[in-house]
Design an enzyme around this catalytic site. Structure first.
Site, PDB file in Angstrom:
ATOM      1  N   ASN A  77       0.827  -1.210   0.000  1.00 43.62           N
ATOM      2  CA  ASN A  77       0.000   0.000   0.000  1.00 43.62           C
ATOM      3  C   ASN A  77       0.865   1.266   0.000  1.00 43.62           C
ATOM      4  O   ASN A  77       0.365   2.357   0.233  1.00 43.62           O
ATOM      5  CB  ASN A  77      -0.950   0.001   1.205  1.00 43.62           C
ATOM      6  N   HIS A  83       3.415   1.830   2.088  1.00 42.74           N
ATOM      7  CA  HIS A  83       3.957   2.270   3.382  1.00 42.74           C
ATOM      8  C   HIS A  83       5.477   2.162   3.407  1.00 42.74           C
ATOM      9  O   HIS A  83       6.068   1.284   2.789  1.00 42.74           O
ATOM     10  CB  HIS A  83       3.289   1.557   4.567  1.00 42.74           C
TER      11      HIS A  83
HETATM   12  C1  GLP Z   1       7.075  -4.273   6.802  1.00 47.24           C
HETATM   13  C2  GLP Z   1       8.137  -3.256   7.236  1.00 47.24           C
HETATM   14  C3  GLP Z   1       8.543  -2.362   6.106  1.00 47.24           C
HETATM   15  C4  GLP Z   1       8.811  -3.183   4.862  1.00 47.24           C
HETATM   16  C5  GLP Z   1       7.560  -3.893   4.436  1.00 47.24           C
HETATM   17  C6  GLP Z   1       7.712  -4.701   3.158  1.00 47.24           C
HETATM   18  O1  GLP Z   1       5.768  -3.850   6.964  1.00 47.24           O
HETATM   19  N1  GLP Z   1       7.738  -2.461   8.359  1.00 47.24           N
HETATM   20  O2  GLP Z   1       9.688  -1.622   6.491  1.00 47.24           O
HETATM   21  O3  GLP Z   1       9.286  -2.370   3.836  1.00 47.24           O
HETATM   22  O4  GLP Z   1       7.193  -4.764   5.479  1.00 47.24           O
HETATM   23  O5  GLP Z   1       8.222  -5.961   3.441  1.00 47.24           O
HETATM   24  P1  GLP Z   1       8.820  -6.958   2.386  1.00 47.24           P
HETATM   25  O6  GLP Z   1      10.183  -6.451   2.085  1.00 47.24           O
HETATM   26  O7  GLP Z   1       8.868  -8.269   3.110  1.00 47.24           O
HETATM   27  O8  GLP Z   1       7.927  -6.956   1.205  1.00 47.24           O
END
Ligand code: GLP
Length: 241
Positions: free
Chosen positions: A136, A138
């Site tokens: 989303n 973030h």
């Molecule tokens: C979590 C972390 C983020 C990260 C996101 C994506 O929510 N707080 O910092 O970027 O996951 O994770 P992934 O790299 O496993 O897709």
């Protein structure tokens, strides 16, 4: 915003590690802003290898992490403190006293935000901040709608983030509902930012981040306004650009 397109996750990880290594070579006591999630694991593996090959030295490096779940002790394998030890700190010559994360077990999370903000203030400017990105948009745990002016704060995770992160937990009910995160204003003060992304499931959001409006509904879109932001992503993640 500069975009580096790679052929694979491995190449993305190497490119990101090289940029971080260059910062370390240039400044032995650099402050690194670090991230968790599955995406940076390969980057950290490359940094460990470079350390083992004596290309980089972490003895004077300081780190600040983006975020931590509220309610998970450092011994919990899903806590971000555990993650950082396991995936990086235990394998390099960093002084653990120079590594910083929010304390997700603090009795008073608001006081903990204040403490962590002061820690970051004392180490700023962050020389290079690593970011992954949620589906989303973030960054850290700044969910859609979060103010671009935000500093370290307690945040409620969205259902989408809880759903995405449940793969690491025994059940969805075990995923914490709250976290402490650097705010968007905190992140934007870093001198250099690298956002890494891999895989087709990040293609939609990357197209919004790179080509869409700068809006609080897509937190990472603010990176368009950063003076030195590099997006390193594989061709699947960039397939909608
Ligand atoms: C979590 C972390 C983020 C990260 C996101 C994506 O929510 N707080 O910092 O970027 O996951 O994770 P992934 O790299 O496993 O897709």
């Amino acid at each position: 915003m500069k975009i580096i397109k790679t052929n694979s996750y491995e190449e993305m990880s190497l490119e990101a590690a090289k940029i971080i290594a260059d910062v370390i070579k240039e400044k032995e006591d650099a402050t690194l802003g670090l991230a968790t999630g599955s995406t940076p694991i390969g980057t950290y593996k490359n940094l460990i290898k470079m350390y083992e090959e004596k290309q980089i030295d972490f003895s004077k490096i300081r780190t600040v992490n983006l975020d931590e779940y509220i309610g998970l002790p450092p011994t919990d394998k899903n806590s971000y403190k555990y993650f950082m030890n396991e995936n990086l700190f235990d394998h390099i010559n960093i002084n653990k006293e120079n590594t910083n994360l929010p304390n997700g077990m603090a009795d008073d999370p608001d006081n903990e935000c204040e403490r962590y903000k002061n820690v970051i203030d004392s180490l700023e400017p962050v020389d290079v901040q690593v970011l992954g990105v949620g589906h989303n948009g973030h960054i850290g745990f700044n969910e859609p709608g979060e103010s671009f002016e935000s500093e370290v704060h307690v945040t409620n995770l969205t259902d989408r983030t809880i759903e995405a992160n449940k793969r690491f937990f025994d059940s969805i009910d075990d995923v914490p509902k709250k976290a402490i995160t650097m705010g968007i204003a905190t992140i934007m003060r870093a001198k250099k930012i690298i956002l890494i992304a891999s895989g087709e499931d990040k293609a939609e959001i990357l197209s919004k981040i790179i080509n869409g409006d700068v809006t609080e509904n897509v937190p990472a879109s603010i990176l368009q306004k950063h003076p030195d932001c590099i997006i390193i992503a594989d061709s699947s993640a960039l397939s909608k650009i």
